[in-house]
Scaffold this motif. Structure first.
Motif, mmCIF file in Angstrom:
data_model
loop_
_atom_site.group_PDB
_atom_site.id
_atom_site.type_symbol
_atom_site.label_atom_id
_atom_site.label_comp_id
_atom_site.label_asym_id
_atom_site.label_seq_id
_atom_site.Cartn_x
_atom_site.Cartn_y
_atom_site.Cartn_z
ATOM 1 N N UNK A 173 0.886 -1.285 -0.126
ATOM 2 C CA UNK A 173 0.480 -0.345 -0.070
ATOM 3 C C UNK A 173 0.758 1.018 -0.101
ATOM 4 N N UNK A 174 -0.141 2.371 -0.019
ATOM 5 C CA UNK A 174 0.701 3.565 0.094
ATOM 6 C C UNK A 174 0.552 5.287 1.524
ATOM 7 N N UNK A 175 1.213 5.157 1.673
ATOM 8 C CA UNK A 175 1.553 6.476 2.766
ATOM 9 C C UNK A 175 1.311 7.579 2.259
ATOM 10 N N UNK A 176 1.490 7.170 0.964
ATOM 11 C CA UNK A 176 1.928 8.603 0.098
ATOM 12 C C UNK A 176 2.833 9.561 0.447
ATOM 13 N N UNK A 184 -4.935 -10.808 -0.086
ATOM 14 C CA UNK A 184 -5.305 -11.209 1.176
ATOM 15 C C UNK A 184 -4.852 -9.914 1.714
ATOM 16 N N UNK A 185 -3.682 -8.890 1.628
ATOM 17 C CA UNK A 185 -3.848 -7.734 2.261
ATOM 18 C C UNK A 185 -2.979 -6.871 1.879
ATOM 19 N N UNK A 186 -3.082 -5.894 2.178
ATOM 20 C CA UNK A 186 -2.252 -4.415 1.880
ATOM 21 C C UNK A 186 -1.640 -4.730 3.067
ATOM 22 N N UNK A 187 -0.124 -3.784 2.494
ATOM 23 C CA UNK A 187 0.938 -3.784 3.143
ATOM 24 C C UNK A 187 1.108 -2.176 3.537
ATOM 25 N N UNK A 188 1.400 -1.838 4.729
ATOM 26 C CA UNK A 188 1.940 -0.262 5.011
ATOM 27 C C UNK A 188 2.991 0.448 6.191
ATOM 28 N N UNK A 189 3.054 1.147 5.657
ATOM 29 C CA UNK A 189 4.616 1.704 6.242
ATOM 30 C C UNK A 189 3.485 2.477 7.082
ATOM 31 N N UNK A 190 3.952 2.782 8.525
ATOM 32 C CA UNK A 190 3.445 3.266 9.851
ATOM 33 C C UNK A 190 4.811 3.697 10.375
ATOM 34 N N UNK A 195 -6.713 -7.404 4.706
ATOM 35 C CA UNK A 195 -5.830 -6.992 5.902
ATOM 36 C C UNK A 195 -4.942 -5.664 5.523
ATOM 37 N N UNK A 196 -4.950 -5.426 6.868
ATOM 38 C CA UNK A 196 -3.657 -4.338 6.614
ATOM 39 C C UNK A 196 -2.882 -4.986 7.472
ATOM 40 N N UNK A 197 -1.597 -5.272 7.103
ATOM 41 C CA UNK A 197 -0.695 -5.387 7.668
ATOM 42 C C UNK A 197 0.671 -4.087 7.669
ATOM 43 N N UNK A 198 0.902 -4.213 8.650
ATOM 44 C CA UNK A 198 2.441 -2.917 9.770
ATOM 45 C C UNK A 198 3.604 -3.932 9.123
#
Length: 319
Positions: free
Chosen positions: A80-83, A129-135, A172-175
């Motif tokens: 995914x994208x944190x922009x 099944x998931x979107x990986x995200x940078x937090x 699901x969102x994967x951190x």
């Protein structure tokens, strides 16, 4: 580790195309997926547009689904994208930050949430099944109680707003664990996220390269949070840079890591974030040759984890 040539376990590798790649958004990616399949891979991690503020339209989602399915692969994760990325979708050299789900500016936070919703829609369409995200995590913010409380208030608000999207789509969102903060702050961040958000919505994406850079030779993230592991970004490095190497080309203890992953609920195949070429990283060989080199190494890791899990089940059944 060496793969059994008589069997071919499911394997996953990353499509990590950026604007520097020729026709990276259509025929270039199709050619790469074809080479992945020819090398023996069965699943793909969609990293294209990772970090970008780009919004996919319905026709683009349909095309991505079509090209993955046509080449005989299964989408297994998307980034995914944190922009926030120093390279924009048009290859500019500036940093685009307007869409930021962790922003204290409400309009900007909402725009960031909409960007993640767009990636959840893509994941649903292509079967990921998931979107990986940078937090992103700022050490100075984490060191100050008031700033930290404000940071987590925004983070929880954004995740709460995405809950319905995740439940409706079964995505699901994967951190992902990052490297810009001390490891103890990363562990605290993950702990507070997992405490407030249930496993049917939020889980862990374990990046082995990031973990090695944050704490050489140690595996505390998996030791503490393996029960929340839902996907991986596996790659090796020499404990200095985020090289994204194949297993064995760096310093990571893959036998030990296989045991930790085997004792988690994370489904196989495990995602390998090892690009052929990406901004100076990668291997000085042709793309098809790279995938052919990568596949037996990755298949061997899959077999190791599978063997550990099978042995554990056998021991449990005989006790």
């Amino acid at each position: 580790m060496s793969a059994d040539p008589t069997t071919t376990p499911p394997t996953s590798i990353t499509a990590w195309h950026w604007p520097t790649h020729e026709r990276w958004y259509d025929e270039g990616i199709r050619r790469s997926l074809l080479r992945m399949k020819a090398a023996g891979f069965t699943h793909v991690n969609w990293n294209c547009d990772a970090g970008y503020s780009y919004i996919y339209g319905p026709s683009e989602m349909e095309f991505i689904a079509e090209v993955i399915e046509t080449e005989g692969l299964q989408a297994w994760a998307i980034h995914g994208s944190n922009g926030k990325n120093p390279t924009t979708e048009v290859g500019g050299g500036h940093l685009e930050t307007r869409k930021d789900f962790l922003s204290s500016n409400e309009w900007q936070r909402q725009a960031g949430v909409e960007l993640i919703r767009n990636r959840i829609q893509l994941a649903e369409r292509i079967g990921s099944p998931c979107v990986v995200m940078h937090f992103d995590i700022d050490p100075d913010v984490m060191a100050d109680k008031d700033s930290k409380d404000a940071y987590f208030a925004v983070l929880h608000k954004s995740l709460n707003e995405l809950r319905d999207d995740c439940e409706r789509t079964d995505v699901r969102i994967a951190v992902e664990n990052l490297t810009n903060a001390p490891i103890d702050q990363t562990l605290e961040q993950l702990g507070r996220i997992f405490e407030h958000h249930t496993s049917d919505v939020v889980g862990l994406c374990y990046d082995s390269g990031h973990a090695e850079l944050a704490e050489k030779g140690k595996f505390r993230i998996l030791e503490q949070y393996s029960d929340r592991l839902i996907t991986t970004h596996l790659n090796d490095n020499r404990s200095v840079r985020d090289d994204h190497l194949l297993p064995g080309d760096g310093n990571i203890d893959w036998e030990h890591l296989a045991g930790l992953i085997a004792n988690s609920p994370c489904p196989a195949p495990f995602v390998w974030e090892t690009p052929y070429l990406h901004h100076g990283m990668g291997y000085n060989i042709g793309e098809a040759a790279f995938f052919l080199r990568a596949h037996p190494l990755i298949a061997a890791f899959e077999e190791t984890v599978s063997h550990i899990r099978s042995s554990a089940l056998s021991e449990a059944g005989s006790s």
